[in-house]
Design an enzyme around this catalytic site. Sequence first.
Site, short mmCIF file in Angstrom:
data_model
loop_
_atom_site.label_atom_id
_atom_site.label_comp_id
_atom_site.label_asym_id
_atom_site.label_seq_id
_atom_site.Cartn_x
_atom_site.Cartn_y
_atom_site.Cartn_z
N SER A 1 0.80 -1.24 0.00
CA SER A 1 0.00 0.00 0.00
C SER A 1 0.83 1.28 0.00
CB SER A 1 -0.94 0.00 1.21
OG SER A 1 -0.27 -0.32 2.41
N GLY B 1 -0.21 3.53 -5.69
CA GLY B 1 -1.26 2.97 -6.53
C GLY B 1 -2.56 2.72 -5.80
N ILE B 2 -3.23 1.63 -6.19
CA ILE B 2 -4.53 1.29 -5.62
C ILE B 2 -4.41 1.06 -4.12
CG2 ILE B 2 -6.34 -0.46 -5.60
CD1 ILE B 2 -5.89 -0.81 -8.61
N GLY B 3 -3.35 0.38 -3.69
CA GLY B 3 -3.18 0.10 -2.27
C GLY B 3 -3.09 1.36 -1.44
N SER C 1 -8.84 -8.29 -10.56
CA SER C 1 -9.01 -7.38 -11.68
C SER C 1 -9.89 -8.01 -12.73
CB SER C 1 -7.65 -7.01 -12.28
OG SER C 1 -7.22 -7.99 -13.19
N TYR D 1 -0.43 -13.24 -15.14
CA TYR D 1 -1.13 -12.33 -14.25
C TYR D 1 -2.61 -12.70 -14.17
CZ TYR D 1 -3.26 -7.94 -12.66
OH TYR D 1 -4.00 -6.99 -11.98
#
Length: 264
Positions: free
Chosen positions: A15, A18-20, A141, A154
């Site tokens: 975190s 980015g998203i985290g 995702s 991925y």
Amino acid sequence: MKIELTGRTALVSGSTKGIGRAIAAGLARAGARTVVNGRSEAGVRSTVEELRAEIPGADLAGVAADLGTAAGADALAERVPAVDILVNNLGIFGPRPVLEIDDDEWRRYFEVNVLSGVRLTRLYMPGMMERGWGRVQFIASDSAVVTPEEMVHYGMSKTALLAVSRGYAKAAAGTGVTVNTVMAGPTHTEGVEDFVAELVGGDLPWDDAQRRFMAEHRPQSLLRRLIEPDEIANMVVYLGSDLGSATTGGAVRVDGGYIDAILP
């Protein structure tokens, strides 16, 4: 709706950016004591300081640990023995022709993207169940159900998270603990900017590169733009609260309409 997480402790893996990072900020704004994680002491410290400046009064802590390893997960659990909200966000990605992915790379993606969350859930969910309240989320995702040709390894790891989270939700049935996967669509992060440059060329201005990337590589998107990290965080904060108490065992989409299906 007012989301109030005061008195809860949240941990977000991976975190520092980015998203985290956006998720950690969202949980902190809602009042949770929020633990930021990354591999680098300097990176964790810097992110915690930034978030404290952005969110006056936020209750923040930071733990540097490589959660792609069992030793890293154990070290974090020693520092943070119990959490109420666990967000398994840590993940790696990058394009590679599928016939060129060797065994070590397959294992690396599974270890970081899947086992990191499995280990943390195994460490923290029993305590949640004993206390009668908890929230576990895995950040997946659109690639979980729309396998990207350029990142099959991925996509495989994100597909695995759907099964993992559903299984843990069954294990927690009736305990007051919910477990869900949040499926993020194409999102604007630092790493994605580099990824876009690899695919469409690094000489284009960002707005032009983004439009070309979405048109050529993610044409299914109904949003027609990259999602901002805060938009993913909004769903995670909701699911991490009392308001999300009836949503469990789900694959919740924040994908900008990218997945062309009524259900995942």
